[in-house]
Design a protein around this motif. Structure first.
Motif, mmCIF file in Angstrom:
data_model
loop_
_atom_site.group_PDB
_atom_site.id
_atom_site.type_symbol
_atom_site.label_atom_id
_atom_site.label_comp_id
_atom_site.label_asym_id
_atom_site.label_seq_id
_atom_site.Cartn_x
_atom_site.Cartn_y
_atom_site.Cartn_z
ATOM 1 N N UNK A 134 -3.191 12.178 -7.434
ATOM 2 C CA UNK A 134 -3.117 12.698 -8.520
ATOM 3 C C UNK A 134 -1.516 13.111 -7.898
ATOM 4 N N UNK A 135 -1.084 13.003 -6.854
ATOM 5 C CA UNK A 135 0.862 13.130 -6.475
ATOM 6 C C UNK A 135 1.421 11.612 -6.368
ATOM 7 N N UNK B 142 0.823 9.312 -4.562
ATOM 8 C CA UNK B 142 1.242 9.022 -2.750
ATOM 9 C C UNK B 142 -0.468 8.786 -1.999
ATOM 10 N N UNK B 143 -0.768 8.206 -0.937
ATOM 11 C CA UNK B 143 -1.925 7.566 -0.647
ATOM 12 C C UNK B 143 -2.980 8.615 -0.555
ATOM 13 N N UNK B 144 -4.021 8.617 -0.910
ATOM 14 C CA UNK B 144 -4.832 9.253 -1.207
ATOM 15 C C UNK B 144 -5.284 10.355 0.986
ATOM 16 N N UNK B 145 -5.261 10.417 0.977
ATOM 17 C CA UNK B 145 -5.449 10.929 2.816
ATOM 18 C C UNK B 145 -6.843 10.643 3.709
ATOM 19 N N UNK C 170 1.004 -1.582 -0.254
ATOM 20 C CA UNK C 170 -0.079 0.278 0.236
ATOM 21 C C UNK C 170 0.761 1.361 -0.018
ATOM 22 N N UNK C 171 0.430 2.387 -0.664
ATOM 23 C CA UNK C 171 1.203 3.538 -0.629
ATOM 24 C C UNK C 171 0.926 4.508 0.441
ATOM 25 N N UNK C 172 2.313 4.881 1.385
ATOM 26 C CA UNK C 172 2.170 6.394 1.998
ATOM 27 C C UNK C 172 1.845 7.252 2.042
ATOM 28 N N UNK C 173 0.922 8.447 2.438
ATOM 29 C CA UNK C 173 1.040 10.004 2.973
ATOM 30 C C UNK C 173 2.258 10.763 2.069
ATOM 31 N N UNK C 174 2.122 11.777 2.150
ATOM 32 C CA UNK C 174 3.443 12.658 2.040
ATOM 33 C C UNK C 174 3.796 12.984 2.901
ATOM 34 N N UNK C 175 2.605 13.334 4.372
ATOM 35 C CA UNK C 175 3.019 13.738 5.374
ATOM 36 C C UNK C 175 3.106 13.095 6.201
ATOM 37 N N UNK C 176 3.904 11.676 6.110
ATOM 38 C CA UNK C 176 3.819 9.793 6.924
ATOM 39 C C UNK C 176 5.372 10.613 7.169
ATOM 40 N N UNK C 177 5.780 10.310 8.533
ATOM 41 C CA UNK C 177 6.287 10.130 9.561
ATOM 42 C C UNK C 177 7.418 9.935 9.156
ATOM 43 N N UNK C 178 7.534 8.514 8.354
ATOM 44 C CA UNK C 178 8.978 8.326 7.930
ATOM 45 C C UNK C 178 8.864 7.781 6.825
ATOM 46 N N UNK C 179 7.802 8.748 5.842
ATOM 47 C CA UNK C 179 8.050 8.723 4.197
ATOM 48 C C UNK C 179 9.491 8.748 3.725
ATOM 49 N N UNK C 180 11.014 9.072 4.366
ATOM 50 C CA UNK C 180 11.865 9.335 3.333
ATOM 51 C C UNK C 180 12.254 8.129 3.552
ATOM 52 N N UNK D 185 -0.773 8.014 8.061
ATOM 53 C CA UNK D 185 0.288 7.917 6.724
ATOM 54 C C UNK D 185 0.103 6.961 6.893
ATOM 55 N N UNK D 186 0.411 6.239 7.288
ATOM 56 C CA UNK D 186 0.305 4.756 6.381
ATOM 57 C C UNK D 186 -0.593 3.357 6.628
ATOM 58 N N UNK D 187 -1.771 3.499 7.810
ATOM 59 C CA UNK D 187 -2.398 2.427 7.752
ATOM 60 C C UNK D 187 -3.892 2.833 7.322
ATOM 61 N N UNK D 188 -4.530 2.030 6.777
ATOM 62 C CA UNK D 188 -5.497 2.036 5.872
ATOM 63 C C UNK D 188 -7.239 2.372 6.554
ATOM 64 N N UNK D 189 -7.338 3.399 6.094
ATOM 65 C CA UNK D 189 -9.137 3.829 6.395
ATOM 66 C C UNK D 189 -10.325 3.121 6.558
#
Length: 204
Positions: A170-171, A173-176, A125-135, A183-187
């Protein structure tokens, strides 16, 4: 897997979902038949299933709360279909050889435990752009790993589900709205999108 007509809830009811904490949400939010009491979600008690301990880490059997390795659980249960969602714990540090090597060992063990089980490898699964460990767990690494997993599926007689394609915005990253906020777990909304995708990309 290619687009198909909607295989319906009966199709989903025949699938065991195996993975780490990103899969556990399916039980936590009760999105499958049986709700929170579903027996179709296998995750470790710890929530973590890393690439290097796929064969040794135990998953909890919902029926009696016992713990078995994935191959042991397969041998006992003989699933009709399994969806494996693995790799987010490992994608930051594993090379292609390591990641696919660990995965391939698990596929071989599952096949020897139950030769009739249909094995479906799901994209990480993708992660959000503001996910804590996105780097470290970056979309670049996730996209690369997903291309390796797709290749692996083809080479090992498994199927590949590109659910990541409908979870990103469209970015890239995971759609918020598909994340539970970390930022990583799914809703629940995200799981609904995933299940729709699985039903409409069915094994024929």
């Amino acid at each position: 897997l290619q687009s198909t007509s909607d295989a319906g809830d009966e199709y989903i009811d025949n699938i065991y979902f195996v993975g780490d904490s990103t899969t556990h949400g399916m039980a936590y939010y009760g999105v499958l038949k049986g709700g929170k009491e579903t027996d179709k979600v296998w995750t470790p008690r710890s929530g973590t299933l890393a690439m290097w301990n796929l064969l040794t880490e135990k998953v909890v059997m919902p029926s009696d709360n016992s713990e078995l390795t994935i191959p042991e659980a397969v041998e006992v249960t003989q699933p009709k279909m399994m969806v494996l969602t693995l790799g987010v714990n490992g994608v930051s540090s594993c090379s292609k050889e390591q990641l696919t090597g660990y995965y391939k060992e698990l596929i071989e063990e599952i096949k020897s435990a139950s030769q009739d089980t249909v094995i479906i490898l799901q994209s990480i699964y993708p992660v959000c752009s503001d996910y804590q460990y996105v780097n470290s767990i970056s979309m670049e690494k996730i996209n690369n790993a997903n291309s390796w997993i797709a290749e692996l599926a083809q080479e090992n007689g498994c199927y590949y589900l590109n659910t990541a394609s409908v979870l990103v915005d469209e970015s890239g990253y995971l759609n918020p709205s598909y994340s539970n906020g970390d930022g990583i777990h799914i809703s629940p909304e995200g799981f609904s999108v995933i299940l729709d995708y699985i039903r409409t990309h069915a094994v024929q």
